[in-house]
Design an enzyme around this catalytic site. Sequence first.
Site, PDB file in Angstrom:
ATOM      1  N   LYS A 218       0.822  -1.209   0.000  1.00  0.00           N
ATOM      2  CA  LYS A 218       0.000   0.000   0.000  1.00  0.00           C
ATOM      3  C   LYS A 218       0.859   1.264   0.000  1.00  0.00           C
ATOM      4  O   LYS A 218       2.045   1.237   0.326  1.00  0.00           O
ATOM      5  CB  LYS A 218      -0.989  -0.039   1.157  1.00  0.00           C
ATOM      6  CG  LYS A 218      -2.039  -1.121   0.921  1.00  0.00           C
ATOM      7  CD  LYS A 218      -3.157  -1.144   1.931  1.00  0.00           C
ATOM      8  CE  LYS A 218      -4.187  -2.217   1.521  1.00  0.00           C
ATOM      9  NZ  LYS A 218      -5.304  -2.338   2.467  1.00  0.00           N
ATOM     10  N   ARG A 257      -3.026 -10.604   4.834  1.00  0.00           N
ATOM     11  CA  ARG A 257      -3.373 -10.733   3.416  1.00  0.00           C
ATOM     12  C   ARG A 257      -2.264 -10.058   2.607  1.00  0.00           C
ATOM     13  O   ARG A 257      -2.089  -8.837   2.710  1.00  0.00           O
ATOM     14  CB  ARG A 257      -4.735 -10.079   3.155  1.00  0.00           C
ATOM     15  CG  ARG A 257      -5.239 -10.161   1.726  1.00  0.00           C
ATOM     16  CD  ARG A 257      -6.599  -9.471   1.618  1.00  0.00           C
ATOM     17  NE  ARG A 257      -7.140  -9.572   0.278  1.00  0.00           N
ATOM     18  CZ  ARG A 257      -6.861  -8.731  -0.710  1.00  0.00           C
ATOM     19  NH1 ARG A 257      -6.015  -7.712  -0.504  1.00  0.00           N
ATOM     20  NH2 ARG A 257      -7.397  -8.889  -1.907  1.00  0.00           N
TER      21      ARG A 257
END
Length: 278
Positions: A218, A257
């Site tokens: 991210k 994840r």
Amino acid sequence: MTTPTTAARGEPLLMGVLNVTPDSFSDGGRWVETDAAVRHGLELVADGAQVVDVGGESTRPGAQRRDEAEELRRVIPVVTALVAKGVTVSVDTMRAAVAEQAVAAGAAIVNDVSGGLADPQMPAVVAAADVPFVVMHWRGHSHDMQSRARYDDVVADVCRELTDRVEALLAAGMRRERLVLDPGIGFAKTAEHNWQLLAGMARVVDLGLPVLVGTSRKTFLGAVGRSEGTERPLDERDVATAVTTAAVAHAGVWGVRVHDVQASRDALDVAAALAGAR
């Protein structure tokens, strides 16, 4: 849960990301063909993933939604093929119809980034299927979610909103033991919010339900330690992701994840070796 709840040594479950989308922020377009997606899913398992999370709709900031038929076309053949090969599959969707058909095809978990808010039929569908349901902290769709990144205390606010969502899902007929929480790193959160949530992850775990965390590749990991204009490119964020895996493992999360399963597997191995030496 009917799916693995921890790895063999009591560590967080490793959930491998399989985006069958042309526009996901990290790997959009790489696995849109069913055969390529299935091969990559098997590679994730070979690297140590206990679950492969198949998603047919990008949720990157600014993403626009595709229609239900297109999401089904992308997702169901991949779920079917992976399940046939013995893979434990999670379906990453905000649509009840996609969740229902994916579970019918063998998906063992429904991972909904809206926590059942985007589709009012989702709680009933998942309750009837009686599979684990990942409830992410969510304040709106990708096209405008960052405008909602306002908090008094992000950890306290996320914990409160997740608790409220759990109560609503229980009232809708879901079973508490089927719920998994996700604090929604990067969703209606600034970089500062993300770091505060990671630092306060034990408070999320203390809510008493399994917690899944997704930091993988991210933007805030690309920017940390870098000046503006020199951010790490997407494919150079896996080391940073693995560091966060080790950190949230220490906080007691149920799963992580990630796109690069091997990097997080290595991080967990190193953390376990250090813990053993102590």
